[in-house]
Design a protein around this motif. Structure first.
Motif, mmCIF file in Angstrom:
data_model
loop_
_atom_site.group_PDB
_atom_site.id
_atom_site.type_symbol
_atom_site.label_atom_id
_atom_site.label_comp_id
_atom_site.label_asym_id
_atom_site.label_seq_id
_atom_site.Cartn_x
_atom_site.Cartn_y
_atom_site.Cartn_z
ATOM 1 N N GLN A 137 0.361 5.670 -6.447
ATOM 2 C CA GLN A 137 0.068 7.096 -6.361
ATOM 3 C C GLN A 137 1.281 7.823 -5.805
ATOM 4 O OE1 GLN A 137 -3.235 7.970 -3.826
ATOM 5 N NE2 GLN A 137 -3.224 10.165 -4.262
ATOM 6 N N THR A 138 1.600 8.965 -6.372
ATOM 7 C CA THR A 138 2.794 9.683 -5.936
ATOM 8 C C THR A 138 2.496 10.517 -4.693
ATOM 9 O OG1 THR A 138 2.275 11.310 -7.664
ATOM 10 C CG2 THR A 138 4.036 9.738 -8.128
ATOM 11 N N GLU A 139 2.259 9.790 -3.603
ATOM 12 C CA GLU A 139 2.154 10.390 -2.273
ATOM 13 C C GLU A 139 2.684 9.372 -1.279
ATOM 14 O OE1 GLU A 139 -1.072 8.014 -0.577
ATOM 15 O OE2 GLU A 139 -0.314 9.803 0.391
ATOM 16 N N PHE A 140 3.192 9.856 -0.157
ATOM 17 C CA PHE A 140 4.036 9.047 0.721
ATOM 18 C C PHE A 140 3.371 7.761 1.193
ATOM 19 C CE2 PHE A 140 5.748 7.941 4.948
ATOM 20 C CZ PHE A 140 7.045 7.630 4.561
ATOM 21 N N LEU A 141 2.096 7.813 1.594
ATOM 22 C CA LEU A 141 1.436 6.628 2.141
ATOM 23 C C LEU A 141 1.362 5.491 1.128
ATOM 24 C CD1 LEU A 141 -1.499 8.184 4.230
ATOM 25 C CD2 LEU A 141 0.643 7.189 5.067
ATOM 26 N N ALA A 142 1.352 5.824 -0.151
ATOM 27 C CA ALA A 142 1.267 4.795 -1.185
ATOM 28 C C ALA A 142 2.526 3.932 -1.225
ATOM 29 C CB ALA A 142 1.033 5.442 -2.551
ATOM 30 N N LEU A 143 3.631 4.455 -0.724
ATOM 31 C CA LEU A 143 4.873 3.679 -0.715
ATOM 32 C C LEU A 143 4.756 2.458 0.188
ATOM 33 C CD1 LEU A 143 7.563 6.512 -0.639
ATOM 34 C CD2 LEU A 143 6.797 5.158 -2.607
ATOM 35 N N LYS A 144 3.962 2.560 1.244
ATOM 36 C CA LYS A 144 3.766 1.416 2.138
ATOM 37 C C LYS A 144 3.036 0.294 1.416
ATOM 38 C CE LYS A 144 5.790 3.106 5.723
ATOM 39 N NZ LYS A 144 7.068 2.506 6.190
ATOM 40 N N GLY A 145 2.046 0.659 0.615
ATOM 41 C CA GLY A 145 1.343 -0.338 -0.178
ATOM 42 C C GLY A 145 2.263 -1.012 -1.168
ATOM 43 N N LEU A 146 3.191 -0.232 -1.739
ATOM 44 C CA LEU A 146 4.162 -0.796 -2.678
ATOM 45 C C LEU A 146 5.086 -1.780 -1.969
ATOM 46 C CD1 LEU A 146 5.623 -0.970 -5.382
ATOM 47 C CD2 LEU A 146 6.884 1.114 -4.757
ATOM 48 N N GLU A 147 5.541 -1.416 -0.772
ATOM 49 C CA GLU A 147 6.406 -2.320 -0.012
ATOM 50 C C GLU A 147 5.706 -3.654 0.245
ATOM 51 O OE1 GLU A 147 7.579 -0.373 3.557
ATOM 52 O OE2 GLU A 147 8.615 1.260 2.515
ATOM 53 N N ARG A 148 4.437 -3.594 0.630
ATOM 54 C CA ARG A 148 3.679 -4.821 0.885
ATOM 55 C C ARG A 148 3.497 -5.622 -0.393
ATOM 56 N NH1 ARG A 148 0.829 -1.286 4.356
ATOM 57 N NH2 ARG A 148 -0.766 -0.886 2.773
ATOM 58 N N MET A 149 3.266 -4.926 -1.508
ATOM 59 C CA MET A 149 3.046 -5.611 -2.780
ATOM 60 C C MET A 149 4.311 -6.336 -3.237
ATOM 61 S SD MET A 149 0.553 -6.064 -4.944
ATOM 62 C CE MET A 149 1.025 -7.684 -5.524
ATOM 63 N N VAL A 150 5.452 -5.695 -3.107
ATOM 64 C CA VAL A 150 6.715 -6.326 -3.498
ATOM 65 C C VAL A 150 7.014 -7.521 -2.596
ATOM 66 C CG1 VAL A 150 9.212 -5.979 -3.665
ATOM 67 C CG2 VAL A 150 7.654 -4.224 -4.543
ATOM 68 N N SER A 151 6.694 -7.385 -1.309
ATOM 69 C CA SER A 151 6.880 -8.498 -0.377
ATOM 70 C C SER A 151 5.975 -9.673 -0.753
ATOM 71 C CB SER A 151 6.581 -8.025 1.047
ATOM 72 O OG SER A 151 6.682 -9.101 1.953
ATOM 73 N N THR A 152 4.728 -9.372 -1.100
ATOM 74 C CA THR A 152 3.795 -10.423 -1.536
ATOM 75 C C THR A 152 4.301 -11.104 -2.794
ATOM 76 O OG1 THR A 152 1.864 -9.336 -0.568
ATOM 77 C CG2 THR A 152 1.459 -10.824 -2.407
#
Length: 262
Positions: free
Chosen positions: A153-168
């Protein structure tokens, strides 16, 4: 069969909408598609008119055999959908108990891969709607897949979820023979808001190599399609979001061809 997982370690980013939209467009083009709902919330299952709270048989049944999958069971669990070329392996809310059951059971991380191997000749594509939490269900989705689609989602908090997903994903790739290719898809974009514009800019600056360069716009027709129980391309093939998902599918198919050649 080609297997794609749709995942992000944040809820509400458009995973189910993306899964259903891509499945619908593939089916519209004549492909046979099976969609798997691995989220205990059962959003995709509800989308197609099934009740995850009361459904008798679901993907949960696949995990009840000590990591093996009885011959024929995946086919028995399939249910039809509103699209004649899409079949559903439905979710159940009881899937939420799987994490408590899984310690000590070997081989649970490959149950979905083993299940799909039994359906390999029946379908051209499998699309897995994954839960937003790292656990045995997400591990199954990633282990079974040949490509990962990450809606953000193009809102700032969603970037944290992306960071975790890439790390996973980096962690999962250590146990795979080949790294799992992935595509990041900006969703719910609203050019009228500064939050959407800024988030898209951050995505383009930080994830250039894996980012689909366009975006899925905010579109109320997606919600209307969900209420009707129809894939978006059946409900309104000319809506803004469907046009965008059509472009995304074209990009994913092109990337798939490139991967196969490589």
């Amino acid at each position: 069969m080609r297997v794609w997982a749709v995942a992000n370690q944040k809820g509400g980013v458009g995973k189910t909408t993306t899964s259903v939209s891509l499945a619908g467009l593939l089916a519209d083009s004549g492909k046979r598609v099976v969609v798997l709902d691995l989220d205990p919330h059962g959003s995709m299952t509800s989308y197609f008119g099934q009740d995850p709270d009361n459904i008798e048989r679901s993907v949960f049944d696949l995990f009840q055999h000590q990591g093996t999958v009885p011959e024929g069971l995946p086919r028995e669990l399939l249910v039809p959908t509103s699209h004649e070329r899409i079949s559903l392996l439905p979710s159940s809310t009881v899937l939420a108990t799987l994490e408590r059951q899984s310690p000590g059971q070997n081989g649970l991380g490959l149950v979905i891969a083993k299940s799909l191997s039994q359906l390999w000749q029946d379908f051209d594509y499998a699309i897995i709607d994954s839960p937003p939490l790292l656990g045995v269900l997400m591990v199954n989705a990633l282990a079974a897949s040949q490509r990962l689609v990450i809606p953000v989602q193009t809102e700032f908090l969603a970037l944290k979820g992306l960071e975790r997903m890439v790390s996973t994903l980096k962690m999962i790739n250590r146990s795979r023979r080949q790294a799992l290719p992935y595509t990041i898809v900006p969703t719910m974009f609203d050019r009228r808001t500064q939050a959407s514009m800024n988030t898209l800019k951050l995505l383009r600056n930080g994830y250039q190599d894996h980012l689909w360069q366009a975006f899925i716009p905010i579109d109320t027709r997606l919600r209307d399609a969900s209420l009707a129980g129809l894939v978006p391309s059946q409900y309104d093939p000319n809506s803004r979001a469907v046009i965008a998902y059509r472009a995304l599918l074209k990009a994913l198919l092109a990337a798939q061809e490139t991967t196969q050649v490589a």
